[in-house]
Design a protein around this motif. Structure first.
Motif, PDB file in Angstrom:
ATOM      1  N   ILE A  29      34.108  38.326  31.517  1.00 28.63           N
ATOM      2  CA  ILE A  29      33.095  38.338  32.574  1.00 28.63           C
ATOM      3  C   ILE A  29      33.124  37.066  33.410  1.00 28.63           C
ATOM      4  O   ILE A  29      32.598  37.028  34.530  1.00 28.63           O
ATOM      5  CB  ILE A  29      31.689  38.562  31.960  1.00 28.63           C
ATOM      6  N   LYS A  42      29.779  35.539  43.113  1.00 25.79           N
ATOM      7  CA  LYS A  42      30.039  36.783  42.375  1.00 25.79           C
ATOM      8  C   LYS A  42      29.891  36.554  40.874  1.00 25.79           C
ATOM      9  O   LYS A  42      29.322  37.392  40.159  1.00 25.79           O
ATOM     10  CB  LYS A  42      31.438  37.299  42.704  1.00 25.79           C
ATOM     11  N   TRP A  43      30.418  35.445  40.392  1.00 25.49           N
ATOM     12  CA  TRP A  43      30.351  35.152  38.955  1.00 25.49           C
ATOM     13  C   TRP A  43      28.904  35.052  38.474  1.00 25.49           C
ATOM     14  O   TRP A  43      28.505  35.728  37.532  1.00 25.49           O
ATOM     15  CB  TRP A  43      31.107  33.860  38.655  1.00 25.49           C
ATOM     16  N   SER A  46      27.044  38.270  38.449  1.00 28.13           N
ATOM     17  CA  SER A  46      27.502  39.246  37.453  1.00 28.13           C
ATOM     18  C   SER A  46      26.953  38.981  36.058  1.00 28.13           C
ATOM     19  O   SER A  46      27.005  39.850  35.185  1.00 28.13           O
ATOM     20  CB  SER A  46      29.031  39.261  37.395  1.00 28.13           C
TER      21      SER A  46
END
Length: 313
Positions: A29, A42-43, A46
């Motif tokens: 992930i 985005k990281w 998420s």
């Protein structure tokens, strides 16, 4: 072993590079945070609460680096480099903060080419590094610093890990590379910090994409011309001790378990009027709170001042 000479310098080649505890710390992930280029937005988006907390509870992340920040490589293992960060003082290593980063997130430059008389520091929350024709190249964090090549009317030409780039002049401050950023008084530290109220806490965070408690303290001091240690316990040890009845805005407050007698676990800014500005914990955003009646009032164990100490030198 990676070649490292006196003429060469290893610098961070992504918007934010996370410093991991070991080469096996990153999970699937976490991929947007270990690639080149990274996608920090985005990281972070998420991650669930559980996967976010695990960065701390499972001892995965140590710190972070900003674009262009220099490191020393001490060891390599497969696609990872063990580094120390000279700009982040730590008792863990007298040379700088230690940890592991993917080698792909670093680039070697000629040390002479990386030196300049002036440096540009990003003073906006975030800003896009631009190409010569004005296209967005990379979204950079507050307090990213890059060598200045030339100053135009509206843009500053800077040296980057990927060659020349451009930053909007209104989004940076330019300072002497030898003298550093101008040292400011304590109220400037909290004024800079106020803009981040609501920003989600991020363990190990050292950028305006997300700060942890000591990373927040470090970055706001950096913006006002002070280099302080990276971690809260080191920050408590190195600063000038301040009696609680003499606190001023910009001072650092420290908190320990067992009502102040146990292990130190948190740091925040004294905001004034009995309030604290801090980045509290995973799942919460940076906030300004009154200390009275909170757990922090009972856990307060120390206060230090860096801005006054630096001015007196």
């Amino acid at each position: 072993m990676i070649n490292q000479t006196f003429d060469q310098l290893w610098i961070t080649a992504v918007q934010v590079a996370t410093v991991w505890t070991s080469p096996i710390s990153a999970r699937t992930i976490d991929t947007p945070g270990i690639t080149n280029p990274t996608n920090i937005d985005k990281w972070i988006d998420s991650l669930t609460y559980q996967t976010n907390v695990a960065l701390c509870d499972e001892n995965r992340v140590q710190s972070q680096l900003l674009y262009g920040e220099a490191v020393m490589i001490t060891e390599t293992k497969d696609d990872w480099a063990h580094i120390v960060v000279p700009t982040q003082p730590s008792k863990k290593d007298i040379r700088g903060y230690p940890g592991w980063v993917p080698i792909r997130q670093l680039i070697q430059v000629n040390k002479q080419d990386w030196q300049s008389e002036t440096t540009a520091a990003v003073v906006d929350d975030k800003v896009w590094l631009e190409s010569e024709n004005g296209n967005n190249v990379l979204k950079l964090s507050f307090m990213t610093t890059l060598p200045v090549i030339d100053e135009g009317a509206d843009r500053v030409k800077v040296n980057t890990p990927h060659g020349a780039g451009f930053l909007p002049k209104k989004s940076v401050t330019i300072f002497s590379s030898n003298n550093g950023l101008k040292k400011q008084e304590g109220h400037k530290l909290v004024k800079d910090g106020e803009r981040y109220v609501g920003l989600d806490y991020f363990w190990g965070g050292m950028s305006s994409f997300g700060y942890d408690c000591s990373g927040f303290a470090y970055a706001m001091h950096k913006a006002s011309g002070y280099q302080i240690p990276r971690d809260a316990d080191d920050q408590a040890d190195a600063g000038e001790k301040v009696p609680y009845d003499q606190l001023l805005p910009g001072d650092l407050l420290f908190f320990a378990y067992e009502e102040g007698k146990g292990k130190l676990h948190h740091v925040g800014f004294y905001y004034g009027d009995g309030k604290m500005l801090h980045s509290p914990q995973t799942g919460k955003g940076i906030e300004i709170i009154a200390l009275h009646g909170t757990k922090y009032e009972k856990e307060l164990c120390a206060a230090t001042r860096y801005w006054q100490k630096a001015e007196e030198k």
